[in-house]
Structures are given as structure tokens and as C-alpha cells.
Design a protein around this motif. Structure first.
Motif, PDB file in Angstrom:
ATOM      1  N   LYS A 111       1.370 -13.147  -6.836  1.00 50.46           N
ATOM      2  CA  LYS A 111       1.641 -12.568  -8.164  1.00 50.46           C
ATOM      3  C   LYS A 111       1.390 -11.061  -8.183  1.00 50.46           C
ATOM      4  CE  LYS A 111       0.477 -16.623 -10.974  1.00 50.46           C
ATOM      5  NZ  LYS A 111      -0.409 -17.335 -10.005  1.00 50.46           N
ATOM      6  N   GLY A 112       0.499 -10.597  -7.294  1.00 50.90           N
ATOM      7  CA  GLY A 112       0.159  -9.169  -7.281  1.00 50.90           C
ATOM      8  C   GLY A 112      -1.264  -8.941  -7.752  1.00 50.90           C
ATOM      9  N   CYS A 113      -2.082  -8.268  -6.889  1.00 47.59           N
ATOM     10  CA  CYS A 113      -3.464  -7.975  -7.270  1.00 47.59           C
ATOM     11  C   CYS A 113      -3.880  -6.694  -6.540  1.00 47.59           C
ATOM     12  CB  CYS A 113      -4.388  -9.133  -6.896  1.00 47.59           C
ATOM     13  SG  CYS A 113      -4.541  -9.396  -5.114  1.00 47.59           S
ATOM     14  N   ALA A 114      -5.115  -6.243  -6.803  1.00 49.39           N
ATOM     15  CA  ALA A 114      -5.559  -4.987  -6.196  1.00 49.39           C
ATOM     16  C   ALA A 114      -5.554  -5.095  -4.670  1.00 49.39           C
ATOM     17  CB  ALA A 114      -6.944  -4.632  -6.704  1.00 49.39           C
ATOM     18  N   PHE A 115      -5.917  -6.307  -4.148  1.00 50.37           N
ATOM     19  CA  PHE A 115      -6.026  -6.467  -2.702  1.00 50.37           C
ATOM     20  C   PHE A 115      -4.683  -6.236  -2.009  1.00 50.37           C
ATOM     21  CE2 PHE A 115      -6.072  -9.032   1.204  1.00 50.37           C
ATOM     22  CZ  PHE A 115      -7.186  -8.496   1.820  1.00 50.37           C
ATOM     23  N   CYS A 116      -3.601  -6.740  -2.610  1.00 52.76           N
ATOM     24  CA  CYS A 116      -2.276  -6.580  -1.993  1.00 52.76           C
ATOM     25  C   CYS A 116      -1.527  -5.393  -2.614  1.00 52.76           C
ATOM     26  CB  CYS A 116      -1.474  -7.871  -2.130  1.00 52.76           C
ATOM     27  SG  CYS A 116      -1.212  -8.392  -3.834  1.00 52.76           S
ATOM     28  N   LYS A 117      -2.257  -4.530  -3.294  1.00 56.63           N
ATOM     29  CA  LYS A 117      -1.673  -3.356  -3.973  1.00 56.63           C
ATOM     30  C   LYS A 117      -0.526  -3.764  -4.893  1.00 56.63           C
ATOM     31  CE  LYS A 117      -2.959  -0.143  -0.271  1.00 56.63           C
ATOM     32  NZ  LYS A 117      -2.923  -0.890   1.015  1.00 56.63           N
ATOM     33  N   SER A 119       2.147 -13.822   2.461  1.00 56.51           N
ATOM     34  CA  SER A 119       1.891 -13.835   1.023  1.00 56.51           C
ATOM     35  C   SER A 119       0.394 -13.684   0.787  1.00 56.51           C
ATOM     36  CB  SER A 119       2.406 -15.144   0.422  1.00 56.51           C
ATOM     37  OG  SER A 119       1.946 -16.255   1.176  1.00 56.51           O
ATOM     38  N   CYS A 120       0.036 -12.889  -0.230  1.00 52.78           N
ATOM     39  CA  CYS A 120      -1.368 -12.600  -0.524  1.00 52.78           C
ATOM     40  C   CYS A 120      -2.070 -13.882  -0.972  1.00 52.78           C
ATOM     41  CB  CYS A 120      -1.444 -11.535  -1.617  1.00 52.78           C
ATOM     42  SG  CYS A 120      -3.118 -11.208  -2.167  1.00 52.78           S
ATOM     43  N   ASP A 121      -3.148 -14.253  -0.256  1.00 45.99           N
ATOM     44  CA  ASP A 121      -3.787 -15.526  -0.609  1.00 45.99           C
ATOM     45  C   ASP A 121      -4.808 -15.374  -1.738  1.00 45.99           C
ATOM     46  OD1 ASP A 121      -5.713 -14.199   0.845  1.00 45.99           O
ATOM     47  OD2 ASP A 121      -6.430 -15.978   1.890  1.00 45.99           O
ATOM     48  N   ILE A 122      -4.981 -14.151  -2.223  1.00 43.18           N
ATOM     49  CA  ILE A 122      -5.893 -13.958  -3.354  1.00 43.18           C
ATOM     50  C   ILE A 122      -5.155 -14.212  -4.670  1.00 43.18           C
ATOM     51  CG2 ILE A 122      -7.192 -12.223  -4.660  1.00 43.18           C
ATOM     52  CD1 ILE A 122      -8.202 -11.137  -2.059  1.00 43.18           C
ATOM     53  N   CYS A 123      -3.966 -13.617  -4.789  1.00 40.39           N
ATOM     54  CA  CYS A 123      -3.229 -13.762  -6.050  1.00 40.39           C
ATOM     55  C   CYS A 123      -2.086 -14.763  -5.902  1.00 40.39           C
ATOM     56  CB  CYS A 123      -2.686 -12.413  -6.492  1.00 40.39           C
ATOM     57  SG  CYS A 123      -1.520 -11.720  -5.315  1.00 40.39           S
ATOM     58  N   GLY A 124      -1.885 -15.278  -4.683  1.00 36.48           N
ATOM     59  CA  GLY A 124      -0.796 -16.241  -4.480  1.00 36.48           C
ATOM     60  C   GLY A 124       0.574 -15.606  -4.614  1.00 36.48           C
TER      61      GLY A 124
HETATM   62 ZN    ZN Z   1      -2.610 -10.193  -4.100  1.00 38.01          ZN
END
Ligand code: ZN
Length: 339
Positions: A265-271, A258-263
Motif C-alpha cells: 500500500k505504501g509506507c515510510a519503509f518503502c518510501k 513487495s513491501c512486507d510492512i505495508c503489503g
Molecule cells: Zn511499505
């Protein structure tokens, strides 16, 4: 009594010693239990009461002065012995730049520590390898694209000798000399014939893991990888396995965390997917076990492999892979606190 004290004071002022033995003799003469000053102290009780104050003060002065003089002489020796008198201890030292561990080594060591706590030991092998250990023993077909010169560095005069493209060659070397239970991780540098860019390099680092025993299942693999992900990226980390294909495992999977930047939810880092890919894994293909001398009817096993650069990028948000090999100390010093 006062006259005797005055005389000793004069003597003490003039004492000299040219070596430690002479100094020790002086110390015994004046300051030891049976020394001159103690003898006077012993006589002190015979001093008439009205003189006691004056004599007492003089006696103390003598004792202090004798101690000072002997300490002075001792200091003079000590500084002569060591040459310390010529040293300027107040001078500023030359600034020495302290080195730091390379970020890839910090992360590799952390990976090794985590799997070490789960019972994996480290296995090592050569970077210059033969075709058998890199490809054939790992179930790569004769016409597999990885065997193409476009992907692999070959030695022109010896087409059988190559720079290893993955550390799976170490797995093969472990299996050919040992029988299960086998539980190893193989950290090391690997080479691929790729153009260097921010996301690809001609060399990078992997850590692969191999576990073979009776009744090893995909569930065991999943639990070990979940444990790893949570220790490396935090206890809230979730994992997701997607079906994939590798020649050496069946079934095979790619693992996301799971993307640890957005938790998630979805962000640019995890596309905007909420997940980022971190490694490949699967159950060791029976053909690989057989090729390396292990009975696939008795034993099963799992394997996984991850790029150390990839894990480091995710952990420290390094965007350009080339930073790791440019030796720019401004970049490397960013990791001082992680040492
Ligand atoms: Zn993310």
C-alpha cells in the motif's frame, strides 16, 4: 534357626572390604544363589508353622541388611576411585556465555539453503584478486568508473592486484575451468573504497548466482528469483523487474519485492512505493561467455547478485549497516532465536 540368623546379622554388620574383589567375595558368600542367606531360605520350609512369621521377618531383615551393607561398601569404593567425594556437585557452575550465529551468517546460510534446494552448488574464490577476474573478464571497459581508485582498493606496488569489488570474479573462475551446464552460487565478502556510514561500508557480503546451459531464458531467471523471494520473505511476496544496466549482463534488471510492512500500500519503509529493491540480475552478456571460454552461440545463461546485508536489513529491519561489524553482543544476542 533364629540363632543362626542372629549370628549372620552380627557378621554382616561387621564386614569390611578393602577392594572390589573382596567385596565380590562377600557378595557371593552372603547373597549369591549358593550363599548363606539362600541356604537359610531353603531351610525355611522346615520351620514349624508357629515360628514361620517371626523367622520370616528376621530372615528378610538379614537379607535387606546384607544388601545394604554391600551397597555401602561399594559406594565407598566408587567415591574413592573417582575422587567424587571431594567434588561439590551442588556448587553453582561458572556462567558460560553461549555464542550465537552472526545475523549475516544466518541469512547467508538461508540463501544458500534455498538455492541449494534448486540445484545450485557453492563456488568459492580469493578475496585478493587480479584485474582480469574482477573487471576485464566481466566486460568492464578500460575506462569504467569502477576501475577508478575512488571505488576500488588497489595494491600500490601492484596495480593489477585488487580487493574484489564483487563476487563475479568467482563466476569467472568457475567458467574458465568448467563447461556448461554450470549452476553455482558464490557467497563471499567484497570490498569497496567507500566512507563508512549507516548505509555504506568498505566491506560487505554478496551472494551471486550463475546458471549457464543450452536454451536458458529470462523466464527461467524470473521463476528462480520469484521462488527465492517467496521462500525468503513469505509465500505472499510479489516481485517486479525494472530495466537496468550492468556491464556483465544484457538485458539487465533490478528486482524489487513487495513491501512486507505495508503489503504494497505504501509506507515510510518503502518510501510510499509499495516496493523495495533487493537484487540485480540479467542474462549473461555473450561477451562475458566468450571472454571466459564458453561458446555464446551454443549456450546462454543468467546471473544475479544480492547483498547479504540488504536482505538481512529487510528481513530483520536493521537500520544501520555498521551494527553488523561492531560486535556489540546486545545486538548480536537479538538473533539467538533465529539460530
Ligand atoms: Zn511499505
Amino acid at each position: 534357626m533364629l540363632a543362626k540368623i542372629e549370628q549372620l546379622l552380627q557378621e554382616v554388620e561387621n564386614i569390611t572390604a578393602s577392594n572390589a574383589d573382596e567385596l565380590e567375595a562377600l557378595r557371593i558368600k552372603y547373597l549369591s544363589k549358593k550363599g548363606a542367606i539362600n541356604a537359610l531360605m531353603a531351610d525355611f520350609r522346615n520351620v514349624p508353622a508357629e515360628q514361620k512369621k517371626e523367622v520370616g521377618m528376621k530372615l528378610n531383615e538379614l537379607k535387606n541388611r546384607a544388601q545394604e551393607r554391600i551397597a555401602e561398601l561399594k559406594d565407598a569404593f566408587d567415591s574413592k576411585d573417582t575422587g567424587a567425594a571431594e567434588l561439590d556437585l551442588t556448587r553453582t557452575a561458572y556462567p558460560i556465555e553461549l555464542g550465537t550465529r552472526h545475523p549475516l551468517n544466518i541469512v547467508r546460510n538461508e540463501i544458500i539453503d534455498i538455492f541449494g534446494r534448486m540445484g545450485f552448488t557453492i563456488a568459492d574464490g580469493p578475496e585478493v584478486e587480479d584485474d582480469w577476474h574482477v573487471f576485464s573478464s566481466m566486460n568492464f571497459a578500460e575506462d569504467h568508473p569502477a576501475r577508478d581508485m575512488q571505488d576500488t582498493f588497489f595494491i600500490e606496488s601492484h596495480p593489477d592486484i585488487i580487493l574484489r569489488t564483487h563476487t563475479s570474479s568467482v563466476q569467472s573462475r568457475v567458467m574458465e575451468v568448467s563447461q556448461p551446464p554450470i549452476r553455482v552460487i558464490c557467497p563471499g565478502r567484497v570490498y569497496r573504497n567507500e566512507a563508512i556510514s549507516y548505509r555504506a561500508h568498505c566491506f560487505f557480503h554478496q551472494v551471486e548466482g550463475l546458471y549457464i546451459d543450452k536454451n536458458v531464458s529470462f523466464t527461467d531467471l524470473k521463476q528462480v528469483l520469484l521462488q527465492f523471494a517467496q521462500e525468503m520473505f513469505g509465500p505472499e511476496t510479489k516481485i517486479r523487474l525494472r530495466p537496468s544496466y550492468f556491464p556483465f549482463t544484457e538485458p539487465s534488471a533490478e528486482m524489487d519485492i513487495s513491501c512486507d510492512i505495508c503489503g504494497g500500500k505504501g509506507c515510510a519503509f518503502c518510501k510510499y512505493t509499495g516496493w523495495v529493491e533487493i537484487l540485480g540480475c540479467g542474462m549473461v552478456d555473450p561477451a562475458v561467455l566468450e571472454a571466459n571460454g564458453i561458446d555464446s552461440k551454443v549456450y546462454t545463461g543468467y546471473a544475479f547478485g544480492m547483498g547479504v546485508e540488504r536482505i538481512t536489513n529487510l528481513k530483520y529491519k536493521v537500520k544501520d549497516l555498521r551494527m553488523f561489524s561492531e560486535n556489540d553482543t546486545r545486538f548480536l544476542k537479538e538473533f539467538e532465536s533465529a539460530n
